[in-house]
Design a protein around this motif. Sequence first.
Motif, PDB file in Angstrom:
ATOM      1  N   VAL A 180       0.840  -1.202   0.000  1.00 12.44           N
ATOM      2  CA  VAL A 180       0.000   0.000   0.000  1.00 12.44           C
ATOM      3  C   VAL A 180       0.873   1.250   0.000  1.00 12.44           C
ATOM      4  N   THR A 184       0.825   4.114  -2.901  1.00 11.94           N
ATOM      5  CA  THR A 184       0.187   5.408  -2.675  1.00 11.94           C
ATOM      6  C   THR A 184       1.110   6.398  -1.973  1.00 11.94           C
ATOM      7  N   THR A 187       0.797   5.956   4.619  1.00 15.48           N
ATOM      8  CA  THR A 187       0.241   4.903   5.457  1.00 15.48           C
ATOM      9  C   THR A 187      -0.896   5.458   6.299  1.00 15.48           C
ATOM     10  N   LEU A 192      -4.867   8.052   2.470  1.00 17.43           N
ATOM     11  CA  LEU A 192      -5.013   6.885   1.601  1.00 17.43           C
ATOM     12  C   LEU A 192      -6.368   6.922   0.902  1.00 17.43           C
ATOM     13  N   LEU A 207      -2.936  -3.296  -6.091  1.00 19.80           N
ATOM     14  CA  LEU A 207      -3.689  -2.879  -4.900  1.00 19.80           C
ATOM     15  C   LEU A 207      -4.547  -4.038  -4.396  1.00 19.80           C
ATOM     16  N   ALA A 210      -2.451  -6.204  -2.356  1.00 22.20           N
ATOM     17  CA  ALA A 210      -2.243  -5.594  -1.037  1.00 22.20           C
ATOM     18  C   ALA A 210      -3.456  -5.820  -0.149  1.00 22.20           C
ATOM     19  N   PHE A 266     -10.368   1.871   2.010  1.00 24.58           N
ATOM     20  CA  PHE A 266     -10.377   1.227   0.700  1.00 24.58           C
ATOM     21  C   PHE A 266     -11.747   1.277   0.032  1.00 24.58           C
TER      22      PHE A 266
END
Lengths: 490, 164
Positions: A180, A184, A187, A192, A207, A210, A266
């Motif tokens: 991740v 991106t 963290t 995010l 992704l 991940a 997400f």
Amino acid sequence: MITVQASDFIRILPQEILSAFAILVMVFEPFLPSSRKVVLGWFSLLGVVAAGAAAVRTSYSLGPAFNASIAADPFSIYFIALFLLVAALCLLGSFNYLQRDNINHGEFYALILMGTVGMCFMAASTELIMIFLGLEISSLSTYVLAGFKRHDGLSNEASLKYFLLGSFATAFFLYGIAFVYGLTGTTNLMTLSERLSRTGTGGTPLLWVAIVLMFIGLGFKVSTAPFHVWTPDVYQGAPAPVTAFLSVGPKAAAFAVILRIFLGAFHAVGSVSFQMLWLSAILTMVVGNLAALWQSNVKRLLAYSAIAHAGYVLVGIAAGSAEGVSAVLFYLTVYALMNVGAFILIAPIAGTGERALRVEDYTGLGYTRPGVAACLTVFMLSLGGIPTTAGFLGKFYLFRAAIHAHLIGLVIVAVLTSVVSVYYYLRLVVVMYMREGQPQATSEPLPLALRVALATSVIGIFVLGLFPLLLKKKGEAEASPRHTKLAQVR
Amino acid sequence: MIAPLFYIFAGLAIVAALSVVLQRTPVYSALSLILVLCSLAVIYLLLGAQFLAVIQVIVYAGAIMVLFVFVIMLLNARQESPTDHSLFARRLGLPLLAVFLAEVIFVVVGHFSGTVFAAGATFDGGPGAVGGLLFRNYVLPFEVTSILILVAVMGAVVLAKKQL
């Protein structure tokens, strides 16, 4: 220039107080003779109560703290309150147990407090590094607690298995975090979420990898199939009050993280998380409930039942709506009450060294120890989801949320498997009340602390079963501000 | 200049990591691990994180590996004898591992194909920058790590001490 302010410290006040009490327990430990160690237990309980008061204080100054690595929001306060409840019940259930089984050391209480600190950090963190640290703190404490009966082979085995498989799972989680970050460059969950929604929905295959890796790590903690294999052995080998703690605490904490990560950060790639949650929910419910049918050891039976319950919670998470989140929050509290209650009640029934653990050992318990049998019956009925108990309403809310999200297939599997589950819960009740015989269980009266814990659980189950809105309203308030976007995921 | 160095040391790290797993004698595994850690240090250096590279060598390849070797010596660990693997692990373990690895490699290669990697020192990887991050942005994780270590110490005492 980032500066640390006083409000930052108020926003992690419960965690600070718990850590301070854990350290104080360790400081006082050497000065107490082994017959008086229970004082430390009451002192730890005081710490939990103080942390509860601190949580109330924190709820008046909500907001992000420490450069947004942590957030004091209604969601985290709810979970912190839940963890404190679990810790208090487990502490009350352990006083007599530790003396009886001759493992009366102050470290036990300190580790319970530290484990709770880790779980509180997990639920409150909005930064993957902090989540990882919280996960590790709670895991390390529970690894050690599982092996606290140091001269018992089963307990050692439980600790070692939990440690090895747990570290393996943590590595998966960390691998996911690394991906991740590589993708991106952050963290932090809020950043995010922003970056992912800016790049559009769907995400890249990398992704997805991940997401799957992180889910494997968390799936281990909540014991979803196929990452559940450790659960029966660990729950069986660990001392019963510890089993109560680790069947609820780390699980609820990992669910809090799952909610924050998969439904919060997400949500732009919701379809991948959804398919994964859907599959995992079905597998977990089927495997947990079917395997529980064949168990003759009560602890193993409850272990598989705990797996199955993780599956029900996943149904609510897969729904992905604010309604689903609120149902999950409600269910976790209900689950905490009934599961902790059942496990701390098993300890006195099993007797010294936890010998009487087979289902047959409960024969005739309804006549020799009516009070104990009645409590256990309430927990079993609630776990099975019989109306008027909170277990029924918990499941009802979860499945209703799933139906509103058009997950009909998932709900059908969930209802069918919970019908199956009634069989093995009632088997224990039938053995207690409808078979003649001399129970293996010891007949010494229950200690006061344990009675208080059991009364809290039983009353809680009925109050939430009859007046669910007391908590449900709160759960809805908790779910709404943070997760309003979720309804648009699909 | 950076690309060939990266490939050399990444390859070395993978080969040494395989050796850690495949060696039967624990000391050989430990020595291979030192090689892994040192290759990683070089990769950090290539990325411009010189402070991390130095710390990696001092702390991991140095201090922690010495502990590893000491423990192996104190336990007098001999060559491992192969265990009777469970049927599940023997039949499915390797294929599943291969599938998982292939998947990860496929996705990673697919994602990064055509992009230039390791842009070199585009940021300050010196002690000052690392310290600034650690004590400003990440001060809470830094402090909470101390709780983690405290729990680990407590756990080690509880599990290992003869007389509590």
